[in-house]
Design an enzyme around this catalytic site. Structure first.
Site, PDB file in Angstrom:
ATOM      1  N   HIS A  36       0.837  -1.210   0.000  1.00 23.40           N
ATOM      2  CA  HIS A  36       0.000   0.000   0.000  1.00 23.40           C
ATOM      3  C   HIS A  36       0.875   1.264   0.000  1.00 23.40           C
ATOM      4  CE1 HIS A  36      -3.778   2.190   1.139  1.00 23.40           C
ATOM      5  NE2 HIS A  36      -2.913   3.026   1.682  1.00 23.40           N
ATOM      6  N   GLU A  37       1.815   1.311   0.938  1.00 19.95           N
ATOM      7  CA  GLU A  37       2.661   2.512   1.033  1.00 19.95           C
ATOM      8  C   GLU A  37       3.584   2.634  -0.186  1.00 19.95           C
ATOM      9  OE1 GLU A  37       1.791   4.686   3.091  1.00 19.95           O
ATOM     10  OE2 GLU A  37       0.553   3.418   4.390  1.00 19.95           O
ATOM     11  N   HIS A  95       1.788   4.559  -2.794  1.00 16.37           N
ATOM     12  CA  HIS A  95       1.933   6.013  -2.541  1.00 16.37           C
ATOM     13  C   HIS A  95       3.332   6.489  -2.967  1.00 16.37           C
ATOM     14  CE1 HIS A  95      -1.793   6.910  -0.466  1.00 16.37           C
ATOM     15  NE2 HIS A  95      -1.589   6.021   0.493  1.00 16.37           N
ATOM     16  N   GLU A  97      -4.628   8.149  -2.890  1.00 19.34           N
ATOM     17  CA  GLU A  97      -5.125   6.885  -2.353  1.00 19.34           C
ATOM     18  C   GLU A  97      -5.390   5.887  -3.486  1.00 19.34           C
ATOM     19  OE1 GLU A  97      -4.967   6.464   0.779  1.00 19.34           O
ATOM     20  OE2 GLU A  97      -6.125   4.635   1.174  1.00 19.34           O
TER      21      GLU A  97
END
Lengths: 494, 494
Positions: free
Chosen positions: A261-262, A265, A291
Site C-alpha cells: 500500500h505505502e 503512494h 489513495e
C-alpha cells in the site's frame, strides 16, 4: 519576469516543506522519546517561517503580473496552482489559525484519554470547540471561493470535487453495496471456514519479504527507505521517499499488504514530473488520486488471484512453512475475506466504502448543525446498523475510533472511497490498454502496470483537476459501476 | 525589552540550527544516496534563511539598547556571546562567503580525486584558491577585531585564544615530547611484542558493548541515539544528541573507544545549562573544550588501567574469547601502544600533539605566504622527520591526509591538542577533588566523574572564556606540565 520570481519563491517553500517532511518522518521512526518537546518547538518555528513565505504579500503582485506573461500549458497550470495555494494560505485569519491549533491540541489530548475509557461525554466539549472553529473556517473559505461550506473544506483535499458529486456517487454505492456485502459473506460462508497460517512469523523474514516486494514493484532504494513506525505512512519527499510499516509476529499479512500500500503512494511521489520539482503543479494531485495509487497496488494488483499465486509460494519458502493455511487457494481466501467489522482501518475493500459513507453523512450534519454532537454516538450506531449491519457496543469502537475530526479534518474521509473507485477504474483501463498486465503481475513483474500509471497519472502532477485526470487516463469521469463490477467479479464470480 | 527580543530571536535561530544538525545527521546515517542533491539544495535554503536571521539589521539596535538594560551575569554573558555571533555573521561580505563556498566545493572534489591518486600537483590550484580566500577572510576578520590574521581565524574555534599562547604551549610540548616518545617506544619494545586479539569480531556484539558502555557513562537514550556513519561524529542537538561510530569485523578496539570518545562529546552537549537552551551563552564553549570532554572520557578515564581492568573481562565474556591477547594486562598494552605513525587520526595520545604542531606551523606559514603551496609536500615531510621521526612515502599519507584545509578550516587543528591538554588538567583536578574516581571507574561507575565535569564544565555553557573556564574548573590556566606528567606516569612509570 514575475513568473520566474514565483517559481523561485515556491522552490524555496518546497525545500522547507521537504525538511518538514523529514522532521515528521524522523519523529515517527528515529527520534528518542525525550526529544519530542524540543522537536515540536523546532517544527513550529519552521512551519511559521514557511507560512510567512506562503503569505508573502509580493506573491499577489507577482501572480497578477505573471497572468500577463506568455506561458506554456504547464506553466499556466502552475500559476493556477500557485494562486490556489496562495489563496488557501491567506484565507484564514491568523487568530483563527492559532485558535484552531490550540483547540486541536487540546482535543487530541482529550481523545487519547477518552477513547480507551469509552468516555465520549468528557470528549464532547473539546470536539464541540473544534467543530465550532471548523465551521468558522468553512464559512471563511466559502465566502472566498463561492463554494458551499462543506465543499470549501472538501476542496482542500480534492480540488474541484463537490458534495453534489459525492451524493450521486455514494447514492449509487449505497444502492447495491449493503446487499452485495451480504451476498459475499454468504458466498464465503458456504465455502467453509478459512484456514489461516499460524505464527509466530519471524519479523526479520517479514522485513526482507517487504523489501523484496518493494523491489518487484519498482521502488528505488537509492531514493527512499523502509522503516518502522506505530502508524504506517509514506513521507519524506519525491527524491527521498520514506515509507514505514509495523510488524507483529502474530501476522505477516498485515505488514506485507501495508508495505505494498505505502509503496503505491511512494511510486506516485517518486514518479511526479521531475521538471516541475518543487512547483505546485509538480505535486501529487489530491488525496483521492494519492489513495488510488496505493489501492491500485494493494487492492487491485496484489490481492488478485494472479499475484497471490506468485506470492504464496514465496511466503511458504520464506517462512519454511507448509500446511493447509499456506496453499495458494487458501491464502487468496484469507486475503479476500469480507466481514462486517466495526473498525474502518481494518475493513476489507467491499465494506470500506460503507464506513466512509457513514462518516460523510455525519460530518455534513455536524458541520451544518443538523446533528448535535451529543447525538453523535446514537447517530453513529444507527448508521452502522443500516450500512454495515453491525452495531458497536462502545463508542471506543464507534464514533471515537478515528482521529480525523479531532484534528479538524472534515471533508477528508470521502477521499478514501474516491481513491478506491479511482483505483478500480484506472486498473481496468490499464488492463484494457495492456492486456498482459494480469499475467505479468502473476510473475511478479509490475513494469507494465507501473509504466502505465506513471504516464497516465504520476507524470501529470497537478496539471489537471482530479476529474479531468480521470478523463485523461480512462476516457471518462469517475464511474462507480467499475468498482461494482470489480467487487462482483472478484468476490462472487471467481 | 530589547534583550528579550534578542533571546526570542536567537531561540528561533537555534531551532533552525538544530534542524540543520538533524539534516546533517540524517545525511550521514540514513539518507539514501540518490537524495544527496535534493538534500543539499534543501540545506542550502535553510542555511540561507538562518544566515538572514543572524544578520538581521534589527539585532544591532537591540544589542545597543540591551546594553543599557539591567541584566544578571548570565544574561550579560549571553549578550556578549550574541554580539560575538552577530559580528561574526556580519563580518564577511556576501560575495566572499559565496566565493568561499564555491572554492571549497571545488577543492573538496579535487581532493577526493587527488588524495588516492597521490597527485598533489592537480590539487594545488584548488587549494591555492581556498587559501587565497581564507587570507581575505582573515584580513577582514582581523580588521574588525584587531586580532592578528591567524588569531582572527583561531578565534572562530577557540574564543580569546592567541597564537602567542599556542607558541608557548607548543614550544613546551616540543621541548620534551619527541624525546619522550622515543623513550616510551623503547620502553614498550623492551617488554616484547604486544599480542592482540584476533577477529573476526561479531558486529552486533560490538554494537551491544558500545551501548552498554554508553549506559555506564551516563548517556541518556531517551535524549539520543547511536548509529553508524563513515566518519564518527556527535551531532543533533542538546535535547536529541546523536552520535555515530563505524564497525569493522577485524577490530573492536576502534569502535569501542570511538563510542566512548563521542559519548564524551554527547555528555557535554546534553549537560549544557537547560535554562539557557537555544541561547548563545548556553552553547558549548569552544572546540578545545569540546575535545577535552571526549578525550577526558576516552584517553584519561577509559584507557586507564582501572577502566581496562573493568572492560577486559566484559570483552572476553561478550566475545566468548580466551587466550593471551585477552588478558587484562595485554589489553591495556594494546590500548596504550605508542607508534611513530603517519596518520593523525590513527595517532596515540603521546604522538598526536606532534602531528598537530606540524599542521599549526604549516598553516601559519601558508596563511602568511612564508610557505608557498608548491613547497608544502617537502615542508610536510621535513616536519614529520623532525617531530614524529618518520617520513611519508606519498603525499596521500602526508600533506593530503586531512580534509580541514581543503574546506577552508585554518586555525582548527590546534584545538585538538588544546583538548588533550585541557582533558589531562581537568581529569587531574577531578581526581584531586574526588579521590575515589579511579576506583569508581574501575567498577564501571562514572557518576562521580560525570557529576564533576557537569558542574565544572558542562553547566558553565559559554559563560566564561576557555581560559577562564580552565581557571574556574582547575584553579589555574592551561598548564602543559600536567599533560607531560600524565604521559610520563602512564607510559613510563606504570
Amino acid at each position: 519576469m514575475s513568473y520566474q520570481q514565483l517559481t523561485s519563491h515556491y522552490r524555496t517553500i518546497s525545500h522547507l516543506d521537504n525538511v518538514l517532511g523529514l522532521l515528521h518522518w524522523d519523529m515517527a521512526t528515529m527520534m528518542p522519546k525525550g526529544s519530542a518537546q524540543a522537536r515540536s518547538a523546532e517544527a513550529t518555528t519552521l512551519k511559521s517561517i514557511c507560512h510567512g513565505l506562503k503569505t508573502k504579500p509580493d506573491i499577489e503582485d507577482w501572480i497578477d503580473a505573471a497572468k500577463g506573461e506568455s506561458l506554456g500549458d504547464w506553466d499556466k497550470a502552475n500559476l493556477r496552482e500557485i494562486e490556489r495555494e496562495y489563496n488557501q494560505a491567506n484565507a484564514l485569519p491568523t487568530d483563527l489559525v492559532a485558535a484552531m491549533s490550540d483547540a486541536i491540541s487540546a482535543c487530541e489530548i482529550a481523545w487519547l484519554k477518552a477513547r480507551p475509557a469509552n468516555d465520549f461525554q468528557s470528549l464532547c466539549p473539546y470536539l464541540e470547540r473544534v467543530f465550532e472553529l471548523v465551521r468558522e473556517q468553512a464559512h471563511v473559505l466559502s465566502d472566498r471561493s463561492g463554494l458551499t461550506q462543506y465543499d470549501a473544506l472538501l476542496d482542500l483535499y480534492e480540488p474541484g470535487y463537490s458534495s453534489a458529486q459525492l451524493d450521486t456517487v455514494f447514492a449509487e454505492l449505497e444502492s447495491f453495496l449493503p446487499n452485495l456485502v451480504g451476498e459475499i459473506i454468504e458466498h464465503q460462508e458456504r465455502m467453509g471456514p478459512i484456514v489461516k497460517p499460524s505464527g509466530p512469523f519471524d519479523i526479520e523474514i517479514q522485513k526482507q519479504l517487504g523489501r523484496d516486494l518493494m523491489d518487484a514493484l519498482g521502488f528505488n532504494f537509492d531514493h527512499g527507505r523502509l522503516d518502522v513506525s506505530a502508524h504506517p505512512f509514506c513521507g519524506g519527499s519525491p527524491d527521498d521517499v520514506r515509507i514505514t510499516t509495523r510488524y507483529t509476529a502474530d501476522d505477516f499479512m498485515q505488514s506485507i499488504m501495508g508495505v505494498i500500500h505505502e509503496t503505491g503512494h511512494a511510486l506516485y511521489e517518486r514518479g511526479l514530473p521531475n521538471s516541475f520539482r518543487g512547483q505546485p503543479v509538480g505535486r501529487a494531485r489530491s488525496m483521492g488520486i494519492h489513495e488510488s495509487q496505493s489501492l491500485l497496488m494493494e487492492m487491485q494488483a496484489c490481492r488478485s488471484p494472479e499475484f497471490v499465486s506468485y506470492l504464496a509460494p514465496r511466503l511458504r519458502a520464506a517462512f519454511g512453512a507448509t500446511g493447509p493455511g499456506w496453499s495458494t487457494g487458501e491464502m487468496l481466501r484469507s486475503y479476500l475475506e469480507v466481514r462486517r467489522g466495526l473498525i474502518r482501518v481494518d475493513a476489507d475493500e467491499a465494506t470500506y466504502p460503507l464506513h466512509v459513507i457513514l462518516r460523510y453523512r455525519l460530518e455534513k450534519a455536524l458541520l451544518s448543525g443538523d446533528l448535535a454532537l451529543a447525538d453523535l454516538p446514537s447517530a453513529w450506531n444507527d448508521g452502522m446498523r443500516e450500512l454495515v449491519g453491525i452495531v458497536p457496543e462502545t463508542d471506543t469502537n464507534g464514533c471515537m475510533q478515528d482521529i480525523h475530526w479531532h484534528m479538524g479534518s472534515v471533508g477528508y474521509f470521502p477521499t478514501y472511497t474516491l481513491g478506491a473507485l479511482n483505483a478500480a477504474q484506472l486498473f481496468e483501463q490499464a488492463v484494457t490498454d495492456i492486456p498482459s498486465i494480469p499475467d505479468e503481475i502473476g510473475q511478479g513483474n509490475f513494469s507494465g502496470l507501473v509504466t502505465w500509471v506513471r504516464e497516465s497519472v504520476h507524470q501529470k502532477g497537478s496539471l489537471l483537476s482530479p476529474n479531468d485526470l480521470m478523463v485523461s487516463a480512462t476516457g471518462r469521469p469517475l464511474d462507480p459501476s467499475v468498482f461494482k463490477r470489480h467487487i462482483k467479479r472478484r468476490y462472487l464470480e471467481q
